[in-house]
Design an enzyme around this catalytic site. Structure first.
Site, mmCIF file in Angstrom:
data_model
loop_
_atom_site.group_PDB
_atom_site.id
_atom_site.type_symbol
_atom_site.label_atom_id
_atom_site.label_comp_id
_atom_site.label_asym_id
_atom_site.label_seq_id
_atom_site.Cartn_x
_atom_site.Cartn_y
_atom_site.Cartn_z
ATOM 1 N N TRP A 148 0.833 -1.219 0.000
ATOM 2 C CA TRP A 148 0.000 0.000 0.000
ATOM 3 C C TRP A 148 0.864 1.265 0.000
ATOM 4 O O TRP A 148 0.382 2.364 -0.240
ATOM 5 C CB TRP A 148 -0.970 0.000 1.183
ATOM 6 C CG TRP A 148 -0.326 0.181 2.554
ATOM 7 C CD1 TRP A 148 0.779 -0.452 3.033
ATOM 8 C CD2 TRP A 148 -0.752 1.058 3.611
ATOM 9 N NE1 TRP A 148 1.063 -0.047 4.315
ATOM 10 C CE2 TRP A 148 0.140 0.879 4.700
ATOM 11 C CE3 TRP A 148 -1.794 1.956 3.744
ATOM 12 C CZ2 TRP A 148 0.011 1.580 5.908
ATOM 13 C CZ3 TRP A 148 -1.921 2.659 4.946
ATOM 14 C CH2 TRP A 148 -1.023 2.469 6.011
ATOM 15 N N GLU A 199 0.543 -2.972 12.749
ATOM 16 C CA GLU A 199 0.631 -4.437 12.616
ATOM 17 C C GLU A 199 0.917 -5.162 13.931
ATOM 18 O O GLU A 199 0.925 -6.388 13.973
ATOM 19 C CB GLU A 199 1.717 -4.790 11.593
ATOM 20 C CG GLU A 199 1.364 -4.338 10.193
ATOM 21 C CD GLU A 199 2.522 -4.482 9.211
ATOM 22 O OE1 GLU A 199 3.683 -4.321 9.627
ATOM 23 O OE2 GLU A 199 2.253 -4.731 8.026
ATOM 24 N N GLN A 216 2.769 2.014 14.137
ATOM 25 C CA GLN A 216 2.809 3.151 13.211
ATOM 26 C C GLN A 216 1.463 3.860 13.210
ATOM 27 O O GLN A 216 0.473 3.322 13.720
ATOM 28 C CB GLN A 216 3.168 2.674 11.813
ATOM 29 C CG GLN A 216 2.145 1.757 11.172
ATOM 30 C CD GLN A 216 2.729 0.937 10.023
ATOM 31 O OE1 GLN A 216 3.331 -0.093 10.257
ATOM 32 N NE2 GLN A 216 2.538 1.402 8.800
HETATM 33 O O1 IFM Z 1 3.590 -1.463 4.059
HETATM 34 C C1 IFM Z 1 4.473 -1.452 5.131
HETATM 35 C C2 IFM Z 1 3.706 -1.763 6.386
HETATM 36 O O2 IFM Z 1 2.724 -0.797 6.628
HETATM 37 C C3 IFM Z 1 4.648 -1.825 7.557
HETATM 38 N N1 IFM Z 1 5.664 -2.807 7.345
HETATM 39 C C4 IFM Z 1 6.449 -2.543 6.128
HETATM 40 C C5 IFM Z 1 5.559 -2.459 4.906
HETATM 41 C C6 IFM Z 1 6.396 -2.128 3.659
HETATM 42 O O3 IFM Z 1 6.941 -0.845 3.754
#
Ligand code: IFM
Length: 755
Positions: free
Chosen positions: A351, A493, A601
């Site tokens: 994304w 996440e 995040q």
């Molecule tokens: O898309 C991101 C995700 O939001 C967090 N981990 C790394 C991914 C790739 O940058």
């Protein structure tokens, strides 16, 4: 502004970071900022866009081409290479105005000092071509053996990807080259009977599908020398020998061409022709036209900041990375999360592209923006299959998308540091918000460019199928009156399988609204026949009206997901102190953050940033202040969302450090390189895109409404003025944002293939 970044000493621990920081690329390939003599242990790579391979049960990842830059010297019988032989002096730099990497290294030998200087670039005007100049100087009569050729023993994370590597010497270039030398009055190359004036070639054949990667190179030397050819199992090298005159520089120029079986219209003949033409032109001419192309890019992409040189440099360095990975050569290609810096994250598209990088391309090069979104449209089948696999309707896009929309994300995406065992993660199964990012990208592309053709060429269908997907996720309690989306992972996440994530639900609503809006405007009869338009409009409007969106609580805080407010409110430091291993994964079933309020995040903050107009400024601010101390910023995607929301709350000073954090993502040390035992290092194009968005849309306050460009600037302290260009609806504007106001001047039409 100084457009150079440099390193003035050699530090072995920094090899991997320098490889990212000093990357040169042209969208087709990325050359890591590594030295010519490096072997796979030092992670050199010529990373290729859009071609992947899988070996056994290892992760499917993009290919690194045979290393055509491989070169080293032996002086008086002793090899002088880094990191093996400590240098007297070492200097490396990247000219990021022109994408040129250079190094200069001196070693003390038993008889005197020998110095190697080189530079290389990934040609901007011809993306299959690489050019290098390599120079040797000594302050004594050194007996030099210069080895240069192609190293097929490339760095792989889950390789080796070439089942066979075949190499050959070819004479294809020699005649043209001699003619060229005569024309230019340059001294002919001299050599022994077995000298090779042609080119050498290596072809790798991949394991999974038998794709081929051809790498060819040719070398000219401006001095009398002897040449021999030596081919090993995985390398083919020239040995060029000469004795130096004191203080004289001995140059070789190398041109290389790379193509794969996926590149339409490419074959060996064409590659030979390009090598020959390049030789005729010579290194300086190649460099000149390469630099000219970069200047054209900067003419529409550069951002000037009067009053803050450091920010201006970091921002333009970020823009450099975005320009280096833009697929200008393709019409339906996207950008991996780690750009073209290697195989991290399987070279897959996340994304990151739509939510973080897209705006830069929309405002500077709408053709690239179209290519990014066309990639999604053309991989719809993969998304339809994925949804069906999980028992849903419509289009569930790949969390980690490769060609055809194949989801490269593994069910076990993190390796536990304690047991060495793969950990079950649910990124692939539960990050439903990816389909909404695709819709967001298509709608944003259409809104900013005004180009309807993307919708006509499959974009509309993509939006409708994504809406069908979210519709099939909706759940309603028998006695309830709203729809829920349960068992998801939001942008944060660290908290897996939660219910009613605020970001996911609001984005689903956006998808329903977008699909209903497009269907209402539907003029095309063909599409009208394919869908039960009235029924779909009714369904999506109902879903949009009744999907559950958590409201601010008595303190104004929006709960990230059901039950978040009941989690332990441990501080970031406290949670960090619970780690038993520095590389331990914070999320998942047993992660230190999982049962606490600490998030990886920006999550609610990302949602508020996108839909800020729906909330009172006070609510935006309260959520910013609530979530920021609880955010680890463990993803490079996080900072820019805080920066942008801070701008919307009229807090440019609070935004500034987050902006700098994004703009410096690939300049600073200390970023995360591991998730569990999985290497996640590389460049951070989403952070680069986020820095651009913060500068233009945050501090510059630029927005596009009904095709009109507006500005509501909130410049941080010290910024007197910003100057940049943006395009909207086929018109390019020069924008000057000052403390007294903003001037937006029409400059003319954008030259675009798509518009
Ligand atoms: O898309 C991101 C995700 O939001 C967090 N981990 C790394 C991914 C790739 O940058």
């Amino acid at each position: 502004m100084n457009w150079v970044i440099q390193e003035n000493k050699f530090c072995e621990e920094q090899i991997s970071r320098m490889g990212n920081r000093m990357l040169c690329g042209n969208g087709y390939l990325g050359i890591r900022g590594t030295l010519e003599e490096y072997r796979k242990e030092q992670m050199p790579a010529i990373n290729l866009a859009g071609i992947y391979d899988q070996v056994g049960s290892g992760w499917r990842e993009p290919l690194n081409a045979p290393n055509v830059l491989y070169t080293y010297i032996v002086v008086d019988g002793k090899k002088y290479t880094l990191p093996e032989t400590e240098p007297l002096e070492h200097h490396m730099e990247l000219d990021f105005r022109h994408g040129i990497f250079s190094r200069e290294t001196s070693w003390k030998t038993d008889r005197g000092i020998v110095t190697v200087r080189s530079e290389h670039f990934a040609c901007r005007d011809e993306v299959h071509r690489i050019a290098m100049q390599y120079q040797v100087t000594a302050d004594f009569h050194a007996e030099v053996e210069l080895y240069t050729g192609i190293d097929g023993d490339v760095w792989d994370i889950h390789g080796p990807h070439y089942d066979t590597l075949e190499s050959a010497e070819e004479q294809g270039c020699s005649q043209m080259q001699e003619a060229a030398y005569e024309n230019q009055g340059r001294s002919q190359m001299q050599g022994a009977a077995h000298e090779n004036q042609g080119c050498i070639r290596m072809r790798g054949v991949t394991h999974e599908k038998g794709d081929t990667v051809d790498a060819l190179e040719t070398v000219t030397a401006d001095f009398p020398c002897e040449r021999h050819l030596a081919a090993g199992e995985k390398e083919i090298l020239r040995r060029i020998t000469f004795v130096t005159e004191i203080g004289r520089s001995y140059y070789i120029e190398k041109t290389a061409v790379i193509f794969t079986s996926k590149d339409e219209g490419w074959n060996l003949q064409r590659a030979h022709r390009m090598l020959q033409e390049s030789k005729v032109a010579g290194y300086d001419a190649l460099k000149e036209s390469h630099c000219r192309k970069w200047e054209e890019k900067w003419a529409v992409s550069e951002v000037e900041i009067d009053g803050d040189e450091e920010a201006m440099k970091a921002l333009n360095y970020s823009i450099y990375h975005l320009l280096s990975i833009a697929p200008t050569h393709a019409s339906n290609m996207s950008i991996p999360a780690r750009g073209l810096s290697g195989q991290t994250y399987k070279g897959a598209v996340f994304w990151d592209t739509e939510m973080f990088m897209l705006d830069f391309f929309l405002f500077t090069d709408p053709d690239v923006a179209r290519s990014l979104m066309k990639y999604r449209v053309d991989t719809l089948d993969g998304a339809l299959e994925k949804a069906a696999h999980y028992g849903y309707e419509g289009a569930f896009y790949a969390w980690e998308s490769q060609e055809g929309g194949f989801d490269a994300c593994s069910d076990y995406n993190v390796t536990d540091v304690f047991t060495g065992r793969p950990q079950r993660t649910y990124f692939k199964d539960k990050q439903y918000h990816i389909s909404a990012a695709v819709v967001y990208g298509i709608m944003r592309y259409t809104q900013v460019t005004g180009d309807q053709t993307l919708l006509q060429e499959g974009g509309l269908k993509t939006v409708i199928e994504c809406a069908n997907f979210y519709y099939s996720l909706l759940l309603k309690k028998a006695a309830g009156d709203f729809y829920e989306i349960r068992d998801v992972i939001g942008p944060d996440e660290y908290h897996e399988r939660v219910n009613n994530n605020a970001y996911t639900n609001r984005m689903a609503k956006f998808v329903f609204q977008s699909a209903a809006k497009l269907l209402k405007n539907l003029e095309s009869e063909a599409a009208g026949q394919e869908y039960q338009v009235d029924e779909l409009i009714h369904r999506f409007e109902d879903a949009a009206a009744h999907i559950y969106l958590p409201k601010p609580d008595q303190d104004g805080v929006i709960e990230q997901f059901d039950g978040y407010s009941r989690l332990e409110d441990a501080s970031l430091d406290e949670v960090r102190s619970r780690l038993l291993h520095e590389k331990e994964y914070w999320g998942g079933a047993y992660g230190v953050a999982a049962e606490t309020k600490v998030i990886k995040q920006a999550d609610v903050v990302t949602m508020l940033n996108l839909f800020s107009q729906e909330y009172e400024p006070e609510i935006l601010k309260k959520n910013w202040e609530y979530y920021e101390p609880r955010t680890e910023h463990g993803s490079s995607l996080s900072s820019c969302m805080y920066a942008m929301l801070a701008c919307k709350c009229n807090m440019p000073q609070k935004a500034y450090p987050f902006f700098m954090n994004s703009a410096r993502a690939d300049l600073k040390d200390g970023g995360k390189e591991w998730a569990g035992l999985v290497y996640i290092g590389g460049t951070h194009p989403a952070a680069a895109g986020g820095a651009y968005m913060t500068a233009i849309e945050g501090f510059g306050g630029i927005s596009v409404e009904d095709g009109t460009v507006r500005s509501a600037a909130v410049l941080p302290e010290g910024w007197n003025k910003m100057k940049f260009h943006i395009c909207c609806r086929n018109i390019r504007y020069a924008v000057e944002v000052g403390r007294q106001g903003t001037k937006i001047t029409e400059e003319g039409n954008v030259h675009s293939d798509a518009l």
